[in-house]
Design a protein around this motif. Sequence first.
Motif, short mmCIF file in Angstrom:
data_model
loop_
_atom_site.label_atom_id
_atom_site.label_comp_id
_atom_site.label_asym_id
_atom_site.label_seq_id
_atom_site.Cartn_x
_atom_site.Cartn_y
_atom_site.Cartn_z
N VAL A 4 0.82 -1.21 0.00
CA VAL A 4 0.00 0.00 0.00
C VAL A 4 0.86 1.25 0.00
O VAL A 4 0.55 2.24 -0.68
CB VAL A 4 -0.96 -0.01 1.22
N LYS A 7 1.83 2.18 -3.47
CA LYS A 7 0.70 2.73 -4.22
C LYS A 7 0.45 4.18 -3.80
O LYS A 7 0.16 5.04 -4.66
CB LYS A 7 -0.55 1.89 -3.99
N ILE A 8 0.57 4.45 -2.50
CA ILE A 8 0.38 5.83 -2.04
C ILE A 8 1.51 6.72 -2.54
O ILE A 8 1.27 7.85 -2.98
CB ILE A 8 0.31 5.86 -0.49
N GLY A 11 0.79 7.53 -5.99
CA GLY A 11 -0.31 8.47 -6.05
C GLY A 11 0.08 9.89 -5.70
O GLY A 11 -0.50 10.85 -6.23
N SER A 142 -5.93 -1.28 -9.11
CA SER A 142 -5.72 -0.81 -7.74
C SER A 142 -4.74 0.36 -7.70
O SER A 142 -4.99 1.37 -7.02
CB SER A 142 -5.19 -1.97 -6.88
N SER A 145 -6.45 3.37 -8.97
CA SER A 145 -7.44 3.85 -8.00
C SER A 145 -6.76 4.69 -6.92
O SER A 145 -7.22 5.78 -6.58
CB SER A 145 -8.20 2.68 -7.38
N TYR A 146 -5.66 4.16 -6.37
CA TYR A 146 -4.90 4.93 -5.39
C TYR A 146 -4.41 6.24 -6.02
O TYR A 146 -4.47 7.31 -5.38
CB TYR A 146 -3.70 4.12 -4.90
N ARG A 147 -3.93 6.13 -7.24
CA ARG A 147 -3.41 7.31 -7.91
C ARG A 147 -4.46 8.40 -8.02
O ARG A 147 -4.19 9.57 -7.68
CB ARG A 147 -2.91 6.94 -9.32
N VAL A 149 -7.37 8.73 -6.40
CA VAL A 149 -7.80 9.25 -5.10
C VAL A 149 -6.81 10.32 -4.65
O VAL A 149 -7.20 11.41 -4.21
CB VAL A 149 -7.91 8.12 -4.06
N CYS A 150 -5.52 10.02 -4.77
CA CYS A 150 -4.49 11.01 -4.43
C CYS A 150 -4.57 12.23 -5.34
O CYS A 150 -4.37 13.37 -4.89
CB CYS A 150 -3.10 10.38 -4.51
N MET A 278 -12.68 5.61 -5.64
CA MET A 278 -12.66 4.51 -4.68
C MET A 278 -13.54 3.34 -5.13
O MET A 278 -13.29 2.19 -4.79
CB MET A 278 -13.12 5.00 -3.31
N GLN A 281 -11.97 0.11 -8.14
CA GLN A 281 -11.37 -1.21 -7.93
C GLN A 281 -12.41 -2.28 -7.60
O GLN A 281 -12.43 -3.34 -8.25
CB GLN A 281 -10.30 -1.15 -6.84
#
Length: 448
Positions: A4, A7-8, A11, A142, A145-147, A149-150, A278, A281
């Motif tokens: 995670v 991914k953050i 992002g 995934s 998605s993280y990207r 959201v960030c 969000m 995914q």
Amino acid sequence: MLKVREKIAYGLGDTASNIVFQTVMMFLAFFYTDIYGLSPAFVGFMFLAVRIIDAVTDPLMGAFADRVQSKYGKFRPFILFGALPFGVISVMAFTTPDFSADGKMIYAFVTYTLLMLVYTAVNIPYCALGGVLTADPKERVSVQSYRFVCAFIGGLLVSSLTLPLVDYFGAGDKAKGYQLTILVMSILGVGMFLLCFAGTKERIQTQIEAKRPFKEDFKALWQNDQWRVLSLAAIFLLTGNVLKNTIAIYYVKYYLQQPDSITLFITLGMLSSMLGCMLAQPLAQKVCKVKAYIGLQLAAAAFCALAYWIAADQLWFAFAAFMAWNFCFNAATPLLWAKMADAVDYGQWKTGVRTTGMVYSSIIFFIKLGLAIGGAAAGWLLSGFGYQADVEQTEQAKHGILLSFTLLPAIGSVLVALVMRSYLLNTKKVAEIHQDLQQRGQLGDTAG
């Protein structure tokens, strides 16, 4: 499976990018017309000309990045070395020197061009980096998605803080307020780019012959018919999106006549966009990515068009329609970027040549073409309907703002849905391609 934290970290690169991208989308036209005193017609011309100039450089940037071999990888070095210039030029673009009318136009044109070019130098490799973090199709969704959201956290910072910070720093001088606000956001963005660089690793490693002519890359790219589908969809997608987001401030200030609600309006839109991302995914795990994407675009078109029939005094209905549009439109966004990575694999499977940077950069070329058309259309439509800055608008101008915010962007999403019916890389097909590439030993997904 990627951790995670990686991914953050990835992002955060789009948080940084969106501090500028969303500022340009939401505020730059308004800044140029109402703060710097440029005419809407000139702003429309400049948006078109600069974005076309910038877009032409994208495929060249992608081909160049594909040829880079360094201890940091192909794409991460551009994030490291481009971060500071990106921040500096962002501040320059929102600086208002006291020039003559012609001097102001020249300064705006030059600084906006530089901003888009440095954005290309950082953002093309950043986008391509997402395609080499992993070869797992589900993990790609995934990651995206993280990207996003960030990314919308960056947009949320812009939408919720820009105008209050402009008032705070400017103390009545809005030009100074914008300059200092962008300075603060740029410092934050540079730090996030550096965290992105430090926290990611390129795993799909493909050697590319540095002396291979660029035309060979373009030839392999053109043989990728699924890339062509995504490129056409990108034009329609961004034309409608940029038109709607550019007009949003004018819609709230002049059609709804709620200038004090601008920050709340666009902030709620950003929050809805984050919630949509969000959803991407879990939706992709239950429904084919292609079918889900088409359905979400049609839903976005419906909510966008619905707002045309919402009266100016029906404020909360206007807010709700904008939020619903943002939710649906941006729930589809991670799915689109995951499909770009699938198109890279498809091109390698079909031609034997892997051109990650070229695929991403050339699709971004068409994204920027959509940006150019949408931004220019906003300026020209405002001018054509008789918009005058910071005065009570005529009924014709108000109707033009409403039309440009609702029905015209909705057409873009409908066209995207129609184009994507020709996209063939569904879940089953992608799995078959991956299996074949692995058997050939051409999908070098390294561990770690």
